[in-house]
Motif scaffolding. Sequence first.
Motif, PDB file in Angstrom:
ATOM      1  N   THR A 114       0.820  -1.218   0.000  1.00  0.00           N
ATOM      2  CA  THR A 114       0.000   0.000   0.000  1.00  0.00           C
ATOM      3  C   THR A 114       0.850   1.263   0.000  1.00  0.00           C
ATOM      4  OG1 THR A 114      -0.275  -0.168   2.396  1.00  0.00           O
ATOM      5  CG2 THR A 114      -2.034  -1.053   1.035  1.00  0.00           C
ATOM      6  N   ILE A 115       2.025   1.216   0.582  1.00  0.00           N
ATOM      7  CA  ILE A 115       2.907   2.386   0.540  1.00  0.00           C
ATOM      8  C   ILE A 115       3.311   2.674  -0.901  1.00  0.00           C
ATOM      9  CG2 ILE A 115       5.250   3.191   1.111  1.00  0.00           C
ATOM     10  CD1 ILE A 115       4.844   1.803   3.873  1.00  0.00           C
ATOM     11  N   LYS A 116       3.640   1.632  -1.651  1.00  0.00           N
ATOM     12  CA  LYS A 116       4.125   1.826  -3.014  1.00  0.00           C
ATOM     13  C   LYS A 116       2.991   2.035  -4.020  1.00  0.00           C
ATOM     14  CE  LYS A 116       7.488   0.298  -6.299  1.00  0.00           C
ATOM     15  NZ  LYS A 116       8.665  -0.462  -6.548  1.00  0.00           N
ATOM     16  N   TYR A 117       1.864   1.324  -3.852  1.00  0.00           N
ATOM     17  CA  TYR A 117       0.802   1.350  -4.863  1.00  0.00           C
ATOM     18  C   TYR A 117      -0.527   1.901  -4.360  1.00  0.00           C
ATOM     19  CZ  TYR A 117       3.972  -1.242  -7.794  1.00  0.00           C
ATOM     20  OH  TYR A 117       5.059  -1.610  -8.550  1.00  0.00           O
ATOM     21  N   GLY A 118      -0.550   2.403  -3.127  1.00  0.00           N
ATOM     22  CA  GLY A 118      -1.776   2.982  -2.594  1.00  0.00           C
ATOM     23  C   GLY A 118      -2.868   1.941  -2.429  1.00  0.00           C
ATOM     24  N   ASN A 119      -4.092   2.368  -2.542  1.00  0.00           N
ATOM     25  CA  ASN A 119      -5.244   1.498  -2.339  1.00  0.00           C
ATOM     26  C   ASN A 119      -5.269   0.335  -3.333  1.00  0.00           C
ATOM     27  OD1 ASN A 119      -7.549   0.977  -0.732  1.00  0.00           O
ATOM     28  ND2 ASN A 119      -8.846   1.663  -2.433  1.00  0.00           N
TER      29      ASN A 119
END
Length: 62
Positions: free
Chosen positions: A44-49
């Motif tokens: 989630t940090i790299k690609y969000g939701n």
Amino acid sequence: MFASKISENPLIIIDGKVATKNAMDKLNPNSINSVNILKDKTATIKYGNKGKNGVIIITTKK
């Protein structure tokens, strides 16, 4: 193709582009250079939701 602990609906990235499970399944295993799996906060940090269900990152040989 990929084992447990990853959601049934992970985000799939092939050579930097979002892809479908069908596209991943059609890849020739001999054309794969590397596979990385991101889970939990890393995804989630790299690609969000979009990465909340995990991310499979495949890089093919060029």
